[in-house]
Design a protein around this motif. Structure first.
Motif, mmCIF file in Angstrom:
data_model
loop_
_atom_site.group_PDB
_atom_site.id
_atom_site.type_symbol
_atom_site.label_atom_id
_atom_site.label_comp_id
_atom_site.label_asym_id
_atom_site.label_seq_id
_atom_site.Cartn_x
_atom_site.Cartn_y
_atom_site.Cartn_z
ATOM 1 N N UNK A 49 0.861 -1.181 0.000
ATOM 2 C CA UNK A 49 0.000 0.000 0.000
ATOM 3 C C UNK A 49 0.899 1.233 0.000
ATOM 4 N N UNK A 50 0.791 2.061 -1.030
ATOM 5 C CA UNK A 50 1.632 3.259 -1.119
ATOM 6 C C UNK A 50 0.846 4.526 -0.804
ATOM 7 N N UNK A 51 -0.470 4.434 -0.853
ATOM 8 C CA UNK A 51 -1.293 5.602 -0.535
ATOM 9 C C UNK A 51 -2.660 5.124 -0.078
ATOM 10 N N UNK A 52 -3.224 5.817 0.913
ATOM 11 C CA UNK A 52 -4.519 5.437 1.454
ATOM 12 C C UNK A 52 -5.256 6.700 1.862
ATOM 13 N N UNK A 53 -6.410 6.927 1.235
ATOM 14 C CA UNK A 53 -7.214 8.107 1.547
ATOM 15 C C UNK A 53 -8.603 7.668 1.969
ATOM 16 N N UNK A 54 -9.053 8.208 3.103
ATOM 17 C CA UNK A 54 -10.360 7.839 3.643
ATOM 18 C C UNK A 54 -11.384 8.916 3.314
ATOM 19 N N UNK A 55 -12.484 8.479 2.701
ATOM 20 C CA UNK A 55 -13.588 9.371 2.420
ATOM 21 C C UNK A 55 -14.732 9.129 3.377
ATOM 22 N N UNK A 56 -15.843 9.844 3.221
ATOM 23 C CA UNK A 56 -16.974 9.676 4.138
ATOM 24 C C UNK A 56 -17.629 8.297 4.050
ATOM 25 N N UNK A 57 -17.561 7.639 2.886
ATOM 26 C CA UNK A 57 -18.208 6.342 2.708
ATOM 27 C C UNK A 57 -17.227 5.236 2.325
ATOM 28 N N UNK A 58 -16.155 5.595 1.636
ATOM 29 C CA UNK A 58 -15.219 4.586 1.144
ATOM 30 C C UNK A 58 -13.783 5.055 1.356
ATOM 31 N N UNK A 59 -12.874 4.131 1.197
ATOM 32 C CA UNK A 59 -11.443 4.442 1.225
ATOM 33 C C UNK A 59 -10.867 4.169 -0.149
ATOM 34 N N UNK A 60 -9.956 5.032 -0.577
ATOM 35 C CA UNK A 60 -9.254 4.823 -1.837
ATOM 36 C C UNK A 60 -7.852 4.309 -1.516
ATOM 37 N N UNK A 61 -7.522 3.156 -2.058
ATOM 38 C CA UNK A 61 -6.264 2.487 -1.758
ATOM 39 C C UNK A 61 -5.439 2.407 -3.035
ATOM 40 N N UNK A 62 -4.187 2.863 -2.958
ATOM 41 C CA UNK A 62 -3.282 2.766 -4.090
ATOM 42 C C UNK A 62 -2.248 1.691 -3.767
ATOM 43 N N UNK A 63 -2.207 0.654 -4.599
ATOM 44 C CA UNK A 63 -1.294 -0.466 -4.400
ATOM 45 C C UNK A 63 -0.195 -0.434 -5.449
ATOM 46 N N UNK A 64 0.966 -0.958 -5.078
ATOM 47 C CA UNK A 64 2.091 -1.000 -6.013
ATOM 48 C C UNK A 64 2.745 -2.367 -5.977
ATOM 49 N N UNK A 65 3.001 -2.914 -7.158
ATOM 50 C CA UNK A 65 3.698 -4.186 -7.312
ATOM 51 C C UNK A 65 4.666 -4.053 -8.487
ATOM 52 N N UNK A 66 5.292 -5.144 -8.851
ATOM 53 C CA UNK A 66 6.219 -5.111 -9.980
ATOM 54 C C UNK A 66 5.503 -4.812 -11.290
ATOM 55 N N UNK A 67 4.191 -4.960 -11.316
ATOM 56 C CA UNK A 67 3.411 -4.686 -12.518
ATOM 57 C C UNK A 67 2.900 -3.252 -12.576
ATOM 58 N N UNK A 68 3.237 -2.459 -11.552
ATOM 59 C CA UNK A 68 2.805 -1.068 -11.541
ATOM 60 C C UNK A 68 1.832 -0.789 -10.416
ATOM 61 N N UNK A 69 1.063 0.285 -10.557
ATOM 62 C CA UNK A 69 0.121 0.705 -9.522
ATOM 63 C C UNK A 69 -1.308 0.348 -9.899
ATOM 64 N N UNK A 70 -2.115 0.128 -8.850
ATOM 65 C CA UNK A 70 -3.533 -0.172 -9.024
ATOM 66 C C UNK A 70 -4.306 0.624 -7.977
ATOM 67 N N UNK A 71 -5.376 1.280 -8.402
ATOM 68 C CA UNK A 71 -6.208 2.065 -7.493
ATOM 69 C C UNK A 71 -7.488 1.304 -7.203
ATOM 70 N N UNK A 72 -7.836 1.244 -5.905
ATOM 71 C CA UNK A 72 -9.014 0.506 -5.472
ATOM 72 C C UNK A 72 -9.913 1.397 -4.633
#
Length: 276
Positions: free
Chosen positions: A175-198
């Motif tokens: 996990x390289x970035x994590x932002x919490x909103x009022x209803x959901x959290x946005x999670x940015x993941x990083x692996x050898x294949x690059x980044x993925x936003x959830x």
């Protein structure tokens, strides 16, 4: 439709035990489509693919939630809990209550033949001449206690999540970035294949006692230093250990011998902390 999460769960402690923790019951909101098409939706992101994280994932499986487990290590490293294959893994003392968790998950039949079942547990205090003895009949259980090696528990849990249609495990991912909103959290993941936003309704911090996810969320803890160090080793006694566990509480710290399968034992000795 909202889903109700269970009220009790498993966690590990610094002494090598697995214990049942209580959590507040709450309603899990239904997931709504993300307004951002670049975000991938899931219901639960569990950061940490160790025993606690995978046990939680298995427990939530039947609720029909889309679950993602994120583990920074390689799968084999997480299984062995060490970087060198020749290094011995850790063993955990399991109470009868903890064993019930694995029974409820349908994993006990796979785990039980590969762990030790204590026929007796002998407790003593320093040089006090008497001791306390626990037997299965005293507890109304099949065993007074159990002891399981890390690899045994991890293998059963990993096999279960690998066959679960609604659980995905991403290894070597951070996990390289994590932002919490009022209803959901946005999670940015990083692996050898690059980044993925959830986007997820719930983020679980199962990344160890010094959890970075917990600290980033501002969740405070109370703790103190025991100023103790522990030496542990796997030994093979000349005679049968007879499935008897020993623990003596010295003023400097606890000493324990925990029986394992194949007439092996885990030996632990805690004492005063020494500076190198």
């Amino acid at each position: 439709m909202p889903t109700k999460l269970p009220q009790a769960w498993l966690s590990s402690d610094a002494c090598g035990g697995l214990r049942l923790r209580m959590m507040t019951n709450f309603e899990f909101p239904a997931m709504t489509p993300s307004p951002n098409p670049s975000l991938v939706n899931c219901d639960v992101v569990i950061v940490g693919g160790g025993i606690s994280g995978l046990t939680l994932a298995c427990g939530l499986q039947s609720l029909g939630l889309q679950i993602l487990v994120v583990e920074a290590q390689q799968e084999q490293q997480a299984t062995e809990r060490c970087l060198r294959r020749a290094s011995p893994t850790r063993a955990y003392a399991l109470s009868p209550l903890t064993s019930k968790i694995f029974r409820d998950l349908g994993l006990w039949e796979q785990i039980a033949p590969k762990i030790s079942h204590f026929l007796r547990v002998l407790l003593s205090d320093a040089d006090y001449p008497h001791r306390v003895e626990f037997c299965p009949k005293d507890l109304g259980e099949a065993a007074a206690y159990y002891c399981a090696e890390h690899e045994v528990l991890m293998a059963a849990l990993q096999q279960r999540v690998a066959t679960a249609a609604n659980i995905t495990c991403w290894y070597e991912t951070q996990v390289v970035e994590l932002r919490y909103g009022p209803q959901t959290a946005e999670v940015v993941l990083e692996s050898c294949q690059g980044q993925q936003r959830l986007q997820s309704k719930l983020v679980v911090a199962a990344d160890g006692m010094n959890s970075q996810i917990r600290q980033q969320a501002g969740i405070k803890t109370n703790g103190w230093a025991y100023w103790q160090s522990c030496i542990t080793a796997f030994i093979a006694p000349e005679q049968s250990h007879q499935d008897i566990g020993y623990e003596r509480f010295w003023t400097s710290g606890p000493f324990a011998i925990l029986p394992l399968p194949d007439n092996r034992c885990q030996w632990l000795n805690c004492g005063g902390y020494c500076y190198g």
